[in-house]
Structures are given as C-alpha cells and as structure tokens.
Scaffold this motif. Structure first.
Motif, PDB file in Angstrom:
ATOM      1  N   CYS A 100       0.851  -1.183   0.000  1.00 14.85           N
ATOM      2  CA  CYS A 100       0.000   0.000   0.000  1.00 14.85           C
ATOM      3  C   CYS A 100       0.891   1.238   0.000  1.00 14.85           C
ATOM      4  N   ASN A 128       1.487  -4.232   2.977  1.00 16.99           N
ATOM      5  CA  ASN A 128       0.080  -3.911   3.226  1.00 16.99           C
ATOM      6  C   ASN A 128      -0.388  -4.456   4.575  1.00 16.99           C
ATOM      7  N   ILE A 159      -2.694  -2.902   6.257  1.00 14.15           N
ATOM      8  CA  ILE A 159      -4.093  -2.504   6.427  1.00 14.15           C
ATOM      9  C   ILE A 159      -5.026  -3.684   6.179  1.00 14.15           C
ATOM     10  N   PHE A 217      -5.444  -6.197   8.970  1.00 14.29           N
ATOM     11  CA  PHE A 217      -5.433  -5.703  10.339  1.00 14.29           C
ATOM     12  C   PHE A 217      -6.741  -6.010  11.067  1.00 14.29           C
ATOM     13  N   ILE A 265      -2.484   0.428  13.965  1.00 14.54           N
ATOM     14  CA  ILE A 265      -2.628   0.865  12.558  1.00 14.54           C
ATOM     15  C   ILE A 265      -2.701   2.395  12.473  1.00 14.54           C
ATOM     16  N   PHE A 295      -1.952   4.537   6.262  1.00 17.25           N
ATOM     17  CA  PHE A 295      -3.322   4.583   6.751  1.00 17.25           C
ATOM     18  C   PHE A 295      -3.936   5.963   6.482  1.00 17.25           C
ATOM     19  N   GLN A 343      -6.318   4.695  -0.027  1.00 18.56           N
ATOM     20  CA  GLN A 343      -5.762   3.663  -0.896  1.00 18.56           C
ATOM     21  C   GLN A 343      -6.595   3.507  -2.162  1.00 18.56           C
ATOM     22  N   THR A 401      -8.172  -3.010  -0.324  1.00 21.78           N
ATOM     23  CA  THR A 401      -7.401  -2.287   0.683  1.00 21.78           C
ATOM     24  C   THR A 401      -8.181  -1.063   1.155  1.00 21.78           C
ATOM     25  N   THR A 453     -11.102  -2.008   3.454  1.00 20.76           N
ATOM     26  CA  THR A 453     -10.638  -2.337   4.792  1.00 20.76           C
ATOM     27  C   THR A 453     -10.204  -1.083   5.530  1.00 20.76           C
ATOM     28  N   GLN A 454      -9.508  -0.210   4.807  1.00 23.31           N
ATOM     29  CA  GLN A 454      -9.015   1.024   5.410  1.00 23.31           C
ATOM     30  C   GLN A 454     -10.188   1.853   5.950  1.00 23.31           C
ATOM     31  N   LEU A 469     -11.748   0.237   8.987  1.00 25.21           N
ATOM     32  CA  LEU A 469     -10.929   0.422  10.191  1.00 25.21           C
ATOM     33  C   LEU A 469     -11.079   1.837  10.741  1.00 25.21           C
ATOM     34  N   TRP A 470     -11.091   2.820   9.836  1.00 27.16           N
ATOM     35  CA  TRP A 470     -11.266   4.201  10.282  1.00 27.16           C
ATOM     36  C   TRP A 470     -12.618   4.376  10.974  1.00 27.16           C
TER      37      TRP A 470
END
Lengths: 321, 183
Positions: free
Chosen positions: A297, A310, A312, A315, B10, B16, B20, B25, B28-29, B32-33
């Motif tokens: 990433c 990556n 993220i 995670f 993270i 992060f 992305q 990705t 997921t990002q 998570l946020w």
C-alpha cells in the motif's frame, strides 16, 4: 664584349642560364661589380628604351618591393574579379563550398566505410571470444572480469542483422526471431522485464549499422506470441510498453518487491529502481501492479510516494474493553 | 473525559492516512477508520463531528508520524459510515458536520424507554432538557446526548406509540410523556 662601348667600363660576362635567382644573396656575391657605383647604365641598341622606361616608371610608382611584406601576411581579400560578381558569382560560390564540404565528408567517412566493411569480421571475432568465454564459464574457471567482458561482447553485435532487403515480406517475423534470440541474454539479467525504449537502444547498438525504426521494433514484438517465442509484448495501463519473459510471472515480481520492502523497509520507486538497477518507469509500473494485487500500500506525503507492506488489509483491532 | 484513548497500532501506520486506490485495501481502510471513529466517540461521549476542525485533533492528526487525514478522505469515510447507518450528515453543513451514531437512535430510544419504565416515571412528563442534562439522568449513558439525536430517538418512541410530545417555548422546553410500556 669586354668594355662598354659608351663609357668603357669593365663588363664581366656570365652565363644567364646558371644564375641562381632563388638564392639572391649568393648570386649578388658572385657577380659583385668590382667598382661600386650608385647607378646602372642601360644601353638599348635595338630600340625599346621608351617601352622599358614606361614599365620602369610604373614599377617605381607601385613600389612593389615595399608591399611584399603586407601581402604575404594578409591574404588578398578584396580582390575583385568581375567574373565572380553578381548572381553567377553567388552560384559559383555556393558550388564551390558544396564541393569543399563533399570532399570533407568523403574524407571523414572513408574510415567509417572501412569499419563497415569489416563489421562482419569484427562480430565474428566477438562471437568466437564469447564462445571461448562461455566454455570457460561452464568449466567454472571464470572470474567476475571474464563474465563482465562476456556481457560487453553480447552487447557488441549481431552477425547477420535481418534487413528489409534480406527478409522481404517476412521481415517483421524474422526480426522478431532475431530479437528474441538477442533478448534471451538480457531478460534474465533484467529480471524478466525490459521497456521497449531500452530494447530499442540495445538492439540497434548491437546491430551497428543496419538500424531499425521504433515502428519495426513494435511490429516485431507484436509477433512474439504468434511465433511461439518465449517472450511477450505487454502494455501497462499508463501506456508504457515492455517485453517480458514468459518464464517470469507477476507473482515473481511481487515476491521480489515484497522481499525488498520487508528487508529494507518502506521504499520509493526510485530507491527500488536503484536496488534492482532497473529503470524508474518500469519499477513504477511494477509497483502499481503489485499494489493492485493488494500486497503493498502507498503513503503519499510531502516526501513523495512510499510503498509499504500492506498491513491494512489484514489488520484486526483487538480491543481490551 | 481526560482519560486517554488507546489507538490501535494501525493508527501509527503512515499509509493509513493516504486513501488507498486498491479496492479491497480501501474498503478495509475505511472500515478500520469507522471503527476507530466510533470507538473514539464512544470513549469520549461525543456525538457531533465537525470535519475540518477535527482534522487538527489527535484522532486524525498523528503528530508522531507527521501524517494527517485529508478532508476528502474523511468525507469518504463518513459517506461509508452513513451507508452503514453509523453516521448521518447534517444536511445544512455541506458535508462538514456529521452525527456519529456509536448507538443508533433506535437503540437510544430503547435505552431511554427502559430507564423510564425501570425508574417508575411512567405517565410523568419530562422536558427534553431534563432527559439530556437533568440531575435525574446524571451518570446514565444518555446523559449529555446530542439534542438532535435525542429528538430523533423520541420521535421513534412516538411512532412506536410509547410517548407523546408537547410543544414548549423552545426545543429544550419541549415536554415528553412516557406511557410506560416496556418496548
């Protein structure tokens, strides 16, 4: 005649044919008059004194002897010749300079012609040395130096470059075959992928004189799949075109890049390019490809774009409360 | 309020803070946020997110790694949360203010109704201010609840037939009568 019939002065006779005019000092020494006088008397027994007098007068007026120095140093520039003036003169001048240029070029290219005549022999020589060296390489006695030397030779030449004249309608196919053979040596070293621009330079350098156009290279590369050759032309989304070996997969590229990131930490495209000694454009494409796979990433900051493992995507936040 | 919120690791990962491009990705990002925002708001009992202001706070500005979320990225995250039902845009704010639902209005409605039932205040009338800021709710989960969210929750109770609203001189003076059926 021994004495002058007018003044009765002594006259010495000498052979005119033996006079050395080139060596004036010598001549004047040999024929120095016995009596030194400030004048010369000339007799004209058969007339012509007037004509002589005119000539002498103009010569005295022109003072040619004083000019000698100037003219020898500065070439006559303002020498006007009516035959050289006007349009005819300009054309003649142009012709003249063309002729001179042609001669210069001919002289300059004489050596190149010689080199071209010997090209095939030079390439043959390179080939034979290369073969000798690869035998040495196989027997395991090679050093870094010999292998470096070998790569120079590989880059040096192609024995019989395919040309439009020699191949005719099958030109691009033949070119593709020769290119594939040529690239075989490189793709392994270049980690399975080379940009078309790099190939263009290398291939033409190896061909020496029978250069090909970018168009020809592109057409030849498009034939790889059709001809079952072990490499493919690939176009990235950005428009960059590369040739890649069929033995190398995107997976291998991803593994290579991931390995670098895991051992060296987050990397920029430039850092990765210098690690692998590859072009930045190519590395950029590969990074994007690996990113699209979700394996790495990117982090965009004022310092530029840096690629990370990556973390993220996998995670999970384990919360205590 | 002063106790520290424990950010997940993270939160210290530079990428992060860059939206992305790779779909999985990015998904997921964003997830998570949202998780972090909800946890942070719950921890500090916050309800209202003012986007451009919050970009300077510890939640979105990580001074340790010198990374800060961009406004556009945060709007993307809130958009995703709105879709999930965990946030709602303040429509007048042009995507600058959002309500964060670490509990949805339905959940708040149930919690309030249960409290009324359990504390024997059935059929009594309370003002909106009393519910959110009165002494009687001191220490309860919905004490200090954002007024907009509270009104939404009360509306839900009205629709369920569990409460009735009485207009007051202002929103805070508005009265609520609970019918006291356990919803």
């Amino acid at each position: 005649m021994i004495k002058c019939e007018m003044c009765e002065a002594d006259l010495r006779s000498f052979d005119v044919n033996n006079l050395d005019f080139e060596n004036d000092a010598e001549t004047s020494k040999n024929f120095k008059p016995t009596v030194k006088s400030d004048f010369v008397r000339l007799a004209f027994r058969d007339g012509g004194s007037n004509a002589f007098y005119e000539k002498l007068k103009s010569a005295m007026a022109a003072k040619e002897w004083e000019k000698v120095h100037e003219t020898s140093n500065i070439k006559v520039t303002s020498d006007f010749d009516p035959g050289l003036g006007g349009l005819v003169g300009i054309i003649r001048n142009a012709e003249q300079s063309q002729k001179e240029q042609k001669e210069t070029l001919n002289q300059a290219f004489k050596d190149l012609d010689g080199l071209m005549a010997n090209t095939s022999e030079m390439v043959k020589l390179a080939e034979s040395i290369r073969n000798k060296l690869s035998k040495e390489l196989d027997s395991g006695t090679s050093t870094d130096e010999t292998s470096a030397f070998r790569t120079y030779l590989i880059e040096l030449g192609i024995p019989n470059p395919v040309t439009k004249d020699s191949a005719g309608s099958t030109y691009h196919k033949e070119l593709a075959r020769q290119l594939a053979e040529f690239l075989d040596n490189f793709l392994e070293k270049e980690k399975g992928m080379m940009s078309l621009t790099d190939i263009y330079c290398l291939f033409n350098r190896a061909r020496g004189v029978a250069l090909i156009s970018p168009e020809d290279l592109y057409k030849a590369c498009s034939q790889f799949e059709h001809l079952n050759l072990p490499m493919r032309l690939r176009k990235f989304s950005s428009g960059l075109m590369v040739v890649e070996s069929v033995h190398h997969s995107d997976e291998q590229i991803a593994q290579r890049i991931l390995h670098h990131i895991k051992t060296k930490g987050p990397l920029t495209a430039i850092e990765l390019a210098s690690l692998d000694k590859m072009s930045v454009v190519l590395v950029n494409e590969q990074l994007q490809m690996v990113e699209e796979k979700g394996l790495i990433c990117k982090d965009e900051s004022v310092e530029g774009v840096r690629f990370y493992d990556n973390l993220i995507i996998n995670f999970r936040w384990e919360r205590n409360n | 309020m002063t106790d520290l919120f424990n950010f997940p690791s993270i939160h210290n990962f530079p990428p992060f803070y860059t939206l992305q491009t790779q779909p999985t990705t990015r998904q997921t990002q964003i997830a998570l946020w949202s998780e972090i925002i909800l946890a942070y708001f719950m921890h500090h009992k916050l309800y209202r997110l003012e986007l451009s202001e919050s970009l300077n706070g510890e939640l979105f500005d990580n001074k340790g790694i010198k990374r800060r979320l961009k406004l556009g990225t945060l709007q993307c995250i809130i958009d995703a949360m709105v879709k999930q039902g965990t946030a709602e845009w303040d429509l007048q704010s042009k995507k600058n203010v959002a309500l964060i639902y670490w509990r949805k209005p339905e959940e708040w409605a149930t919690i309030i109704n249960n409290w009324v039932f359990n504390s024997g205040m059935t059929n009594s009338i309370l003002t909106v201010y009393e519910i959110a800021h009165g002494d009687i709710t001191e220490g309860l989960d919905f004490h200090g609840l954002d007024q907009t969210i509270l009104l939404k929750s009360l509306d839900i109770l009205v629709k369920r037939g569990l409460a009735q609203l009485f207009q007051g001189t202002s929103t805070e003076d508005m009265g609520v009568k609970f019918f006291g059926t356990n919803g």
